[in-house]
Design a protein around this motif. Structure first.
Motif, mmCIF file in Angstrom:
data_model
loop_
_atom_site.group_PDB
_atom_site.id
_atom_site.type_symbol
_atom_site.label_atom_id
_atom_site.label_comp_id
_atom_site.label_asym_id
_atom_site.label_seq_id
_atom_site.Cartn_x
_atom_site.Cartn_y
_atom_site.Cartn_z
ATOM 1 N N ARG A 10 0.831 -1.212 0.000
ATOM 2 C CA ARG A 10 0.000 0.000 0.000
ATOM 3 C C ARG A 10 0.864 1.260 0.000
ATOM 4 O O ARG A 10 0.663 2.171 -0.792
ATOM 5 N N ARG A 113 -6.638 10.897 -5.120
ATOM 6 C CA ARG A 113 -7.856 10.188 -4.705
ATOM 7 C C ARG A 113 -7.507 9.022 -3.787
ATOM 8 O O ARG A 113 -6.560 8.279 -4.030
ATOM 9 N N ARG A 114 -8.285 8.887 -2.731
ATOM 10 C CA ARG A 114 -8.133 7.784 -1.783
ATOM 11 C C ARG A 114 -9.487 7.132 -1.574
ATOM 12 O O ARG A 114 -10.517 7.801 -1.592
ATOM 13 N N VAL A 115 -9.448 5.832 -1.358
ATOM 14 C CA VAL A 115 -10.659 5.107 -1.024
ATOM 15 C C VAL A 115 -10.402 4.356 0.280
ATOM 16 O O VAL A 115 -9.305 3.863 0.516
ATOM 17 N N SER A 116 -11.410 4.309 1.108
ATOM 18 C CA SER A 116 -11.318 3.550 2.340
ATOM 19 C C SER A 116 -11.725 2.126 2.008
ATOM 20 O O SER A 116 -12.868 1.875 1.606
ATOM 21 N N GLU A 127 -6.869 3.781 4.124
ATOM 22 C CA GLU A 127 -6.922 4.672 2.965
ATOM 23 C C GLU A 127 -5.969 4.140 1.899
ATOM 24 O O GLU A 127 -4.769 4.071 2.126
ATOM 25 N N TRP A 128 -6.530 3.772 0.768
ATOM 26 C CA TRP A 128 -5.755 3.241 -0.351
ATOM 27 C C TRP A 128 -5.777 4.241 -1.497
ATOM 28 O O TRP A 128 -6.822 4.766 -1.860
ATOM 29 N N SER A 129 -4.613 4.483 -2.088
ATOM 30 C CA SER A 129 -4.550 5.275 -3.315
ATOM 31 C C SER A 129 -4.925 4.360 -4.474
ATOM 32 O O SER A 129 -4.888 3.133 -4.355
#
Length: 171
Positions: A10, A113-116, A127-129
């Motif tokens: 990650r 942008r990040r997604v949980s 939080e993943w890019s």
């Protein structure tokens, strides 16, 4: 060690993406690829193509060697039924990263942008890019824990020391 492996990917994939995204050398490389496609058939096009092909082969070989060392260190192996080599995995992850870097040139939020998410059966969301998700998805599609590796306190300490010293990079 599974969660630590995901965390390493990650963070590492994001750092690789940011390094390439901010690199003027990388943009020059992209421009050279685009220029190559527009060159007329002939000796110059062949020479440029050969140089680009060698550069690509060296890049993929270096990434593949790093993946092979790192997966062994972390207790993984290529899934025997996957039918791929580390070179294949390096080519696919490189293409993913390049595609996202190229996309981010015109769509800057790709870089931020990040997604949980809690992919791969993770217990907690993080939080993943987008680059991290893309690289991790490709890697873990082809990797599995090595059943020949026994995890104990000594092995965990060795892995921690190696990662801190970055011994795995030099072989």
């Amino acid at each position: 060690m599974l969660c630590a492996s995901f965390e390493l990917v990650r963070e590492g994939a994001l750092q690789d993406f940011l390094s390439i995204h901010g690199s003027t050398e990388w943009r020059t490389y992209l421009a050279l690829h685009a220029t190559f496609q527009g060159l007329p058939d002939g000796e110059l096009r062949e020479e440029v193509g050969e140089v680009l092909a060698r550069s690509e082969q060296n890049f993929v070989a270096g990434i593949a060697a790093a993946y092979e060392r790192l997966t062994a260190l972390l207790g993984y192996r290529l899934r025997p039924d996957a039918g791929v080599t580390f070179e294949t995995v390096a080519l696919l992850t490189g293409a993913t990263l390049r595609g996202l870097v190229t996309t981010a040139l015109s769509t800057p939020d790709v870089a931020t942008r990040r997604v949980s998410a809690a992919p791969f059966g993770g217990a907690e969301a993080a939080e993943w890019s987008l680059p991290s998700l893309g690289i991790a998805t490709t890697l873990f599609a082809f990797l599995e824990p090595d059943p020949g590796i026994e995890w104990d306190d000594d092995r965990a300490a060795k892995v921690r020391r190696a990662l801190e010293a970055e011994e795995w990079e030099s072989g």
